[in-house]
Motif scaffolding. Structure first.
Motif, mmCIF file in Angstrom:
data_model
loop_
_atom_site.group_PDB
_atom_site.id
_atom_site.type_symbol
_atom_site.label_atom_id
_atom_site.label_comp_id
_atom_site.label_asym_id
_atom_site.label_seq_id
_atom_site.Cartn_x
_atom_site.Cartn_y
_atom_site.Cartn_z
ATOM 1 N N ASN A 11 5.747 -2.691 -1.392
ATOM 2 C CA ASN A 11 3.646 -2.382 -0.015
ATOM 3 C C ASN A 11 2.750 -3.490 -1.240
ATOM 4 O OD1 ASN A 11 3.613 -0.333 -1.737
ATOM 5 N ND2 ASN A 11 3.573 0.935 -0.178
ATOM 6 N N HIS A 44 0.415 -3.489 11.313
ATOM 7 C CA HIS A 44 1.262 -3.872 10.511
ATOM 8 C C HIS A 44 3.355 -3.568 11.379
ATOM 9 C CE1 HIS A 44 3.085 -5.355 6.912
ATOM 10 N NE2 HIS A 44 1.747 -6.427 6.691
ATOM 11 N N TYR A 51 4.829 -2.579 8.954
ATOM 12 C CA TYR A 51 4.798 -1.446 7.676
ATOM 13 C C TYR A 51 4.573 -0.405 8.067
ATOM 14 C CZ TYR A 51 4.359 1.094 2.851
ATOM 15 O OH TYR A 51 4.716 1.303 1.625
ATOM 16 N N THR A 61 -0.737 1.871 4.224
ATOM 17 C CA THR A 61 -1.559 1.486 3.225
ATOM 18 C C THR A 61 -2.895 1.738 2.903
ATOM 19 O OG1 THR A 61 0.149 -0.250 3.012
ATOM 20 C CG2 THR A 61 -1.256 -0.826 1.535
ATOM 21 N N SER A 100 3.351 -5.474 2.761
ATOM 22 C CA SER A 100 1.659 -5.256 3.439
ATOM 23 C C SER A 100 1.613 -6.121 2.250
ATOM 24 C CB SER A 100 1.551 -4.293 3.358
ATOM 25 O OG SER A 100 1.369 -3.319 2.793
ATOM 26 N N SER A 112 -6.060 -3.940 3.383
ATOM 27 C CA SER A 112 -5.442 -4.192 3.441
ATOM 28 C C SER A 112 -4.824 -4.832 5.081
ATOM 29 C CB SER A 112 -4.209 -3.192 2.398
ATOM 30 O OG SER A 112 -3.208 -2.789 3.494
ATOM 31 N N ASP A 113 -3.541 -5.373 5.421
ATOM 32 C CA ASP A 113 -3.181 -5.169 6.535
ATOM 33 C C ASP A 113 -2.778 -4.713 7.540
ATOM 34 O OD1 ASP A 113 -1.249 -5.643 4.949
ATOM 35 O OD2 ASP A 113 -0.980 -8.060 5.397
ATOM 36 N N ALA A 114 -1.635 -3.623 6.356
ATOM 37 C CA ALA A 114 -1.583 -2.440 6.895
ATOM 38 C C ALA A 114 -2.228 -0.898 6.967
ATOM 39 C CB ALA A 114 -0.407 -2.080 6.180
#
Lengths: 141, 410
Positions: free
Chosen positions: A119, B347, B349, A77, A53, A72-74
């Protein structure tokens, strides 16, 4: 509130969750409150590459204190970013440099800062401390 | 007509100790088999027996233990050759794994055939292990890596493959089954096309060896590579099958003990096949473990495994696709082994982290196939990959867990 007090507050908030998924649900909610990085900084220059991520981090130095913005893209996270910023933002450089962030272990999220998770979070903490060191240096010059 | 006994994944599971454990206090559901498979007790026992009773360096030892270990090692080679339908045992070279097999090929075949400005043909769905060695070989020779296009489903564009063959690559190297998408490539047709164009073929069988019967003689491929650890055998052993005519012509890859005939300070003459390609002490224990694993799999029957896994994959695809917002990445008509997916716009993840907490071992990321992810415009996927010991119940539980993730993440 000191860093330790904020950490204690977070520990208490997380102590009510018995189930992992409830904890992560809360974490995902937390992520929505991250002070977002200005769009013009959301570039590769501010990207902390974590392979899985991605994390973008920026810092401002105002009246002797460091203020972080990030994204963040997650979402998980992002939830942890929220916690890190809540603990470290608005602090003097020395406080940030000396922070142990032990609360992450207490609330059971330390694994997200493991180098093998890739991550970006471990690099993000390093980057936050690096910002603090640079600002400290600037201050003493 | 003889009817096979019903395939019993529940019974097979009992042979695999690692499957019977809890993670985060939840029963482990192991769906990361494309990364590595778990090992049956017979394989674990074989390793233990070897080190307890038989450990010895092989070949040329005059003493009892060395002769025994050598005989066992060479028997393992014969068993491995039979498993993949090779005509001659010495066409099987033991390596560390698929990656080393392909590096050996790129180095040795590269020195034999590659000229300045030459080319190598691969496809758009290769694992990095079947991409980077060839890419580097091309770079060293100011050559060109030719990449076969995929269609929108993640299948090989055969017309493009045939077109690229006209450029006269020194070899066509491609995966039997894609580790990122699960696509089964039409390898028989591709081999025929390549041979019509006078191009030798290497098949990366890392993802197929445990999932479908392989017969290199029937396929007529020139080379076939795989890793032991993806077929219930120990890590640290892999195979390079090569047709004798090629292996005889190819120069050695590494130099050292065992692979030599006569050595003086001025020159060295090299040993015969297969030893020419096996410099240094091999991983004897792992090779014996591989033999045990292949015998074990043979008793169950690879064809029966393939048929069972096919129904399991179809079941998983149907159930996953019914989840709102779920996107299966790679829609090949012929597929096996893996399902790559994304949950809404979240995502990978995030989904992977939540599934982990629910006891599911899945993989997230680009699966060492970054160009494949680029083709589909995704940063990575969540990948569930099955083996013969996975059950319909486990797949149902995965789908429930993914549904729960979808609720949390979308």
């Amino acid at each position: 509130m000191t860093i330790e007090q904020t950490e204690q507050q977070i520990i208490e908030e997380f102590s009510i969750f018995e189930d992992w998924l409830d904890k992560y649900n809360y974490l995902i909610e937390c992520g929505k409150d991250v002070p977002l990085i200005d769009a013009r900084y959301k570039t590769n220059n501010y990207l902390i590459s974590g392979c899985q991520s991605r994390v973008w981090l920026h810092a401002d130095f105002i009246d002797g204190k460091v203020y972080f913005t990030a994204d963040s893209d997650a979402v998980i996270t992002k939830g942890i970013i929220y916690l890190l910023i809540r603990v470290l933002s608005g602090r003097r450089p020395d406080e940030i440099i000396g922070a142990s962030l032990a609360f992450l272990e207490v609330i059971g999220l330390k694994e997200h800062l493991s180098p093998t998770r890739s991550n970006g979070l471990l690099s993000m903490v390093k980057q936050m401390k690096l910002y603090a060191q640079v600002f400290k240096l600037k201050m003493s010059n | 007509m003889e009817t096979l006994p019903a395939f019993r994944a529940e019974t097979i599971r009992n042979d695999f100790p690692a499957l019977h454990q809890k993670v985060y206090n939840k029963p482990l559901v192991y769906l990361d088999n494309a990364a590595t498979t778990q090992k049956p007790s017979v394989v674990i026992q074989r390793l233990s027996d070897y080190y307890a009773n038989e450990n010895c360096n092989i070949h040329r030892g005059v003493h009892y233990l060395s002769q025994q270990a050598t005989a066992a090692f060479e028997q393992a080679r014969a068993v491995t050759a039979r498993f993949i339908g090779a005509q001659k045992a010495h066409e099987v070279i033991f390596t560390k794994g698929t990656t080393e097999s392909i590096n050996l090929m790129a180095d040795s075949l590269g020195r034999l055939l590659m000229k300045n400005g030459g080319s190598v043909l691969i496809t758009g769905m290769e694992h990095h292990a079947n991409l980077i060695p060839w890419q580097q070989l091309c770079l060293q020779h100011q050559g060109k890596l030719l990449v076969t296009r995929l269609n929108e489903k993640g299948e090989i564009d055969l017309d493009h493959f045939a077109e690229l063959l006209k450029q006269g690559p020194v070899i066509a190297a491609f995966a039997h089954i894609s580790n990122a998408l699960g696509t089964i490539s039409p390898v028989a047709e591709m081999i025929r096309l390549a041979h019509d164009a006078g191009v030798p073929v290497l098949i990366d069988g890392a993802q197929s060896i445990a999932h479908c019967p392989v017969d290199v003689t029937e396929l007529d491929c020139d080379f076939f590579v795989f890793s032991g650890h993806k077929v219930y055998a120990p890590m640290g052993v892999g195979v390079l099958y090569g047709k004798e005519e090629w292996l005889l012509k190819m120069p050695p890859y590494q130099f050292g003990g065992e692979m030599v005939d006569q050595v003086s300070f001025e020159k060295t003459s090299f040993n015969d096949l297969p030893f020419k390609f096996e410099a240094g002490t091999p991983n004897v224990g792992a090779v014996l473990g591989l033999e045990t694993a292949l015998n074990y799999l043979n008793r169950i029957g690879v064809a029966a495994v393939g048929a069972y896994e096919h129904s399991l994959i179809e079941h998983a695809l149907a159930k996953l696709s019914a989840i709102d917002g779920l996107r299966v990445v790679g829609q090949a008509a012929q597929r096996a082994s893996v399902i790559s997916f994304l949950i809404g716009d979240s995502h990978p993840y995030d989904g992977g982290t939540l599934l982990d907490k629910m006891g599911f071992a899945v993989r997230t990321g680009h699966h060492c196939a970054q160009p494949v992810m680029d083709i589909f415009g995704v940063p990575g996927t969540i990948r569930a990959s099955i083996a013969m010991y996975n059950t319909f119940d486990e797949v149902d539980r995965l789908c429930e867990a993914v549904q729960r993730c979808a609720t949390m993440l979308t």
